[in-house]
Design a protein around this motif. Sequence first.
Motif: not given
Length: 315
Positions: A51, A54, A106, A218-219, A221-222, A225, A227
Motif C-alpha cells: 500500500a 507502507f 497511490q 497513514g502507515f 492506519y494501513e 486495516r 496491512g
Amino acid sequence: MPPAATAAPRQGPATRLALRLWAAPFLLLPLAALFWSGNFIVGRAVSGLAAPFFLAFWRWLLAFALLLPFAWPHLRRDWPVLKRHPLALLGYAITGIAAFSVMVYQGLRSTQAVNGLLLQSVIPVAILACSFALFGERPRPRQVIGVALSIAGVAAIAGHGSMADLLRLRLHPGDLWVLGAVLCYAVYSACLKRRPRLHPLSFMAAGIFLTLLALLPGFLYEVARGGPVAPRGTALAAIAYLAVFPSLLSYLFFTRGVELIGANRAGQFIHLMPLFGSILAVAFLGERLQPFHAAGLALIGGGILFTLSERRAPR
C-alpha cells in the motif's frame, strides 16, 4: 626551531572523483532523473503488494538508517539552525518527500508506469509557474523555448511518433494523483534555493525524519486495516532499491543541482525521465527501441541544451 609544517592530507582517487561529481550539475541531474525513473518502474511493479503509506514509510525509514551515520556530525553542527526553522523544514518534508511519495504510489495503483513518467514532464513548467507565483521570477524566453522543445520530445515518445496516437491518450484516475504529486514537487523545487543554510546531509536527514513523522499515522492506519507491518520478499527488494537510488542519491543530486544552476534550469532535466523510462522498459521488460525514441531524445536534449546555453547577466 619552529615545528615543521604539516603536509595537507592527500586525496585518494575515489575522493577526487566524488568531489568532481559533486561539482558537475550536468552529470548529477541526469543521474537523479534516471534513478527517479526507476522509482516509477519499481513502484508500479509492487503496487499490488504494498500500500502507498507502507511503501513510502519503509522506503524512507531504510533511507534514514543508511544516511544517519554520515549525516550525524553535520546534524550536531547544524543543530542551532535546525531549531530556528522547524516549520520551513516540515514544509520541505511534506511537499518534496511525504506527499510526493504517497501520491505517486497511490497513482501507480491505477495507472501505468509510463503514464506516471510522462506526467513528470509537467514538473519543469510547474516549477517556472511556482517560481513566478512565489518569488516573482519571470521565466526567460530561452527557458520557455527550451521547455517547449523538451515537451515536444516527451510528446513524441508518448504518441509513439504519431499525432493520432498522442490524441488518443487518456488520463486514468491514478493520473490525477500523480499530477498532485507533480504540483507538490514543483513547490518544493521552487523553494529549494531559499532553504535554510544547512549542510546537504543535515537538510536531507532532517527532512526524512520529519517525513517519517508525517507518514506514520497513514502507515499505522494501513496496518490497522490488516496491512503488513514489515516488508518481505519482493517488496523488501523493491524498498531496498527505492531507499538507495530514488531516495538518497536522487534527492541529494537534485538538491545539489538546484544549488549549482537554479531550480528553473535544473527542472529541465526532469524531461529525461520518460526517455529513461523507455530505456528501462527495454532493459527489464523486453521492449524495443523505436525511431520515435531517438526523435524524442533529440528534442529533449535540444531543449535542455538550449536552456542551459543561455549566458547569465553578471551580478
